[in-house]
Design an enzyme around this catalytic site. Structure first.
Site, PDB file in Angstrom:
ATOM      1  N   ASP A   1     -11.458   1.751   3.183  1.00  0.00           N
ATOM      2  CA  ASP A   1     -11.724   0.320   2.964  1.00  0.00           C
ATOM      3  C   ASP A   1     -13.179   0.064   2.573  1.00  0.00           C
ATOM      4  OD1 ASP A   1      -9.554  -1.453   3.234  1.00  0.00           O
ATOM      5  OD2 ASP A   1      -9.525  -1.235   5.418  1.00  0.00           O
TER       6      ASP A   1
ATOM      7  N   LYS B   1       0.840  -1.197   0.000  1.00  0.00           N
ATOM      8  CA  LYS B   1       0.000   0.000   0.000  1.00  0.00           C
ATOM      9  C   LYS B   1       0.881   1.256   0.000  1.00  0.00           C
ATOM     10  CE  LYS B   1      -3.700  -2.641   2.051  1.00  0.00           C
ATOM     11  NZ  LYS B   1      -4.505  -3.089   3.181  1.00  0.00           N
TER      12      LYS B   1
ATOM     13  N   GLN C   1      -5.089  -2.197   9.206  1.00  0.00           N
ATOM     14  CA  GLN C   1      -4.870  -3.496   8.574  1.00  0.00           C
ATOM     15  C   GLN C   1      -5.462  -4.608   9.435  1.00  0.00           C
ATOM     16  OE1 GLN C   1      -3.617  -3.877   5.522  1.00  0.00           O
ATOM     17  NE2 GLN C   1      -3.681  -6.083   5.559  1.00  0.00           N
TER      18      GLN C   1
END
Ligand code: GUN
Length: 283
Positions: A118, A51, A95
């Protein structure tokens, strides 16, 4: 045809880089994505590095906050609260998975909806199911983009999704339904799964087991999207959920692992970060 998510994501990132290059003049700064990594799981570390690299390519500012697995839920909530209130932060990503003593739902709920890159926040999930503007989860979004790019007509097709997770299975089924496919959602314990999957014209597999889908479960000409990321128990190599070698000759289109859905997820994360930034800047 093998769809290269690697190539498509590289093109998307190049286009986004050109777009972001104009932001300092237009808006005074570039978008800022904060990624929080808890613990030292090697797979999570690798995802987070990916990322960060993508941010570099696109020109998005990235801060990665690394915390030990011993961090308390309250300490993590305090960090998120600070980022929620920081006007210079556009996207927040924690995460997953998190250590057992931290409740994932509590953490996801704590991220402000408009910084939830997300698309996991319940308000974003609800908006998706109500066809309202929202941030769409990165993997499902990337899958639809790949199908479009490969010239696969979704409308009118029979789609079968194996997997019912909040992150992939359910949202990808909803997106396919919104594009006028007829969708069956099933799972690893579906009775006579092969009878269901053989009906599929588009088959999306998100289970997390190597070679879960065998060649006898796929009809000739099927479009096969493999979302699995597994280690082959014998070779240690990264493999998907479908028996690629056996199914590739039968499929009309198939995504490889690695280099298929994975890179698209990251490209869509970059897109979601830019969308969150622009929503704020353009009001
Ligand atoms: N862990 C595995 N995939 C993802 C993802 O897309 N987002 C987050 N936050 N964690 C993950």
């Amino acid at each position: 045809m093998i769809i290269s998510g690697k190539e498509l994501s590289a093109r998307m990132k190049a286009d986004m880089a050109a777009q972001v290059a104009e932001f300092p003049v237009k808006y005074g700064r570039v978008p800022h994505l904060v990624v929080i990594l808890v613990g030292d799981d090697p797979a999570s570390q690798s995802y987070v590095r990916g990322k960060g690299k993508a941010c570099e390519v696109v020109g998005i500012r990235n801060t990665t906050i690394v915390k030990p697995a011993t961090i308390t839920e309250q300490e993590l909530l305090d960090i998120i609260e600070g980022l929620n209130n920081d006007d210079g932060v556009d996207g927040i990503l924690v995460q997953l998975p998190l250590p057992d003593h931290i409740d994932e739902a509590t953490i996801i709920n704590a991220i402000r909806k408009d910084k939830d890159v997300d698309g996991f926040h319940p308000l974003n999930v609800a908006a998706l199911w109500m066809k309202q503007p929202c941030t769409v989860a990165c993997t499902p979004k990337g899958i639809i983009r790949m199908l479009d790019e490969a010239g696969v007509e979704i409308k009118g097709k029979r789609a079968v999704v194996i997997g019912r997770s909040q992150i992939v299975g359910l949202p990808v089924a909803k997106l396919l339904l919104d594009r006028n496919a007829t969708v069956t959602i099933c799972h690893s314990r579906t009775k006579d799964l092969g009878a269901v999957t053989r009906e599929a014209e588009i088959l999306v597999v998100a289970i997390g087991r190597p070679k879960f889908v065998t060649a006898d479960m796929v009809s000739p000409g099927t479009v096969v999207i493999d979302v699995g990321v597994n280690r082959d128990p014998e070779t240690g190599k990264l493999v998907g959920d479908v028996d690629f070698e056996a199914i590739e000759p039968k499929a009309s289109v198939i995504t490889p692992v690695p280099g298929g859905v994975g890179p698209m997820t990251i490209a869509c994360l970059m897109e979601n970060t830019i969308e969150c930034f622009l929503r704020k800047k353009q009001g």
